[in-house]
Design an enzyme around this catalytic site. Structure first.
Site: not given
Length: 503
Positions: A210, A212, A217, A424
């Site tokens: 879950h 995110k 780089d 969210h």
């Protein structure tokens, strides 16, 4: 030095009673032979000590050890010596997406647009992009929707394809099985050279991947509530952070990405003890310490579940509890779901860990607690009794302040877009620290599902003119939402009432 040590082991005087300096003992005398034997024993003991030290370093210490033996904060100089990184000039920015047709009052605080921030972050990419995301759905056709609000997501996908054409490496760790079954994003990217691994988290821990976040780089970071979904950019309210030019933190977050990557390999096995190269030297007892935009800052990453926390990594639940415990004035939290139970186990188990921590802060330290929970068409109504129970602790006459509101995103003319129009966010702020996470607030997200958190604290006295410290920026965004017309008190939410917006 060895001779003087031997003096402590030998009789201090000769038979005649005169002082005898250890360094004057003849090499072939009985005393000399005994000294040689003692020296050999000490050498063997020293070798054994070094061997034991090495073995202990390879074995993770008990979690309680870190609570019993907090370490000093890592300085930049120490970090350079340990990791070989050069001193960074980190830049921290809050980013957010505000759903279309969700206007705020003029002059309200705001953060940089998430869609714009993602494109700018991709513009910096020269060598590599590593992305961990629950699922991918960046185009409207993925869900059979033809809506102009999908364009920002499609622009992100095209940008990634362009970077692959320029030989920028793209590695993606995502959940298996795929949540967005009709999405072709990852197949299209793989054809162009992207490396994709699906991680069967349910097999390893019983949860899902879950998390995110991005690492670009080995220098730049994105972390927040947004999935790789076009709706996250235009139809869902999201919040995250981007940190530029911060190799110390980027390399540390990369270690969490690598835990997913190895678990996505064929026939992967969840290690009982993670190898040393996955260990972290940056945690809540030893945060990275430096200047972000010239402002003295401490920061560290947390992770869940515990099985994916190699030695030294702060568990996500411990990070949340530590931020709460450190508060003396206020705790403001904005989350999609709040359940003091499990959510995905049957039967459900009671799990009041976070609920108790909020109650303890409000009652025990008279900290002002405000909880803003999302309320959408898919919200489980069984959440409301828990929210009312928490708010019932409030007793203003006794100095106990606990307030709970729900945030409703009006659906308006966007009813054709499923799983959208929701807040969210997953963040918390106190007067001392900002916490930005990827997990909802129920037991499963901390015990079996993968997630990450970022804890940042900046010194207000050293902030640049017109640029508040990170925790103050986040507080202002929370207050904007809390005071908006979209935040509704529980008294205005009848039991069983859905979360449809009422004009």
């Amino acid at each position: 030095t060895q001779g003087c040590l031997l003096q402590l082991l030998a009789p201090p005087r000769t038979a005649a009673g005169d002082p005898e300096w250890c360094c004057s003992t003849p090499p072939h005398s009985p005393r000399g032979r005994r000294s040689t034997q003692v020296l050999g024993v000490l050498a063997m003991l020293g070798l054994g000590f070094l061997t034991l030290t090495y073995l202990l370093w390879q074995v993770p210490l008990p979690h309680a050890w870190y609570q019993m033996h907090p370490k000093e904060v890592t300085s930049w100089e120490a970090l350079e010596g340990q990791t070989g990184q050069q001193r960074d000039s980190c830049q921290f920015f809050l980013v957010e997406s505000i759903p279309q047709d969700l206007p705020y009052a003029a002059g309200s605080p705001s953060a940089q647009s998430l869609a714009q921030a993602w494109l700018q972050l991709l513009d910096t990419a020269q060598e590599s992009i590593h992305v961990a995301s629950y699922y991918w759905s960046l185009t409207g056709p993925d869900i059979g929707v033809n809506d102009s609000s999908s364009q920002p997501g499609e622009a992100i996908l095209q940008k990634l394809l362009q970077l692959l054409d320029r030989n920028v490496s793209l590695m993606v760790a995502t959940n298996s099985p795929a949540l967005a079954k009709n999405s072709t994003d990852l197949q299209v990217l793989a054809v162009q050279g992207a490396q994709v691994r699906q991680v069967p988290m349910r097999h390893f821990t019983g949860g899902v991947l879950h998390s995110k976040f991005w690492v670009v780089d080995g220098q730049h970071i994105y972390l927040g509530s947004a999935n790789m979904d076009w709706r996250s950019l235009t139809q869902v309210k999201e919040l995250g952070a981007i940190i530029y030019n911060c190799s110390g933190l980027a390399h540390d977050l990369e270690k969490t990405f690598q835990t997913y990557w190895v678990l996505g390999a064929p026939q992967a096995v969840l290690p009982k003890t993670w190898p040393q190269n996955f260990s972290s030297r940056i945690n809540r007892f030893q945060p990275l310490r430096g200047r972000f935009g010239g402002v003295p800052t401490t920061a560290y990453f947390s992770a869940s579940p515990p099985a994916l926390c190699p030695r030294g990594r702060t568990r996500d639940l411990d990070a949340v509890l530590a931020v709460m415990k450190g508060a003396r004035k206020f705790i403001y939290a904005s989350v999609m779901e709040y359940f003091p139970t499990t959510r995905f186990s049957h039967p459900a188990r009671y799990w009041p860990v976070l609920d108790n921590a909020l109650r303890d802060a409000a009652f025990g330290r008279r900290v002002c607690v405000r909880l803003l929970v999302s309320c959408g068409l898919s919200t489980d109504p069984t959440m409301f009794p828990y929210l009312r129970s928490l708010q019932a602790l409030s007793n203003p006459s006794a100095g106990i302040s606990v307030e709970v509101k729900v945030f409703i995103v009006p659906v308006g003319n966007h009813s054709n877009i499923p799983f959208s129009r929701v807040n969210h966010n997953k963040f918390m702020v106190t007067e001392k620290a900002a916490y930005i996470g990827t997990s909802n607030w129920s037991e499963d997200y901390f015990s079996s599902t993968s997630g990450v958190g970022l804890v940042v604290s900046q010194r207000a006295l050293h902030a640049q003119p017109g640029v508040p410290p990170a925790q103050e920026q986040l507080r202002q965004l929370f207050q904007r939402d809390w005071s908006s017309r979209y935040a509704v008190g529980l008294d205005g939410q009848a039991p069983g009432q859905d979360c449809a917006w009422q004009d």
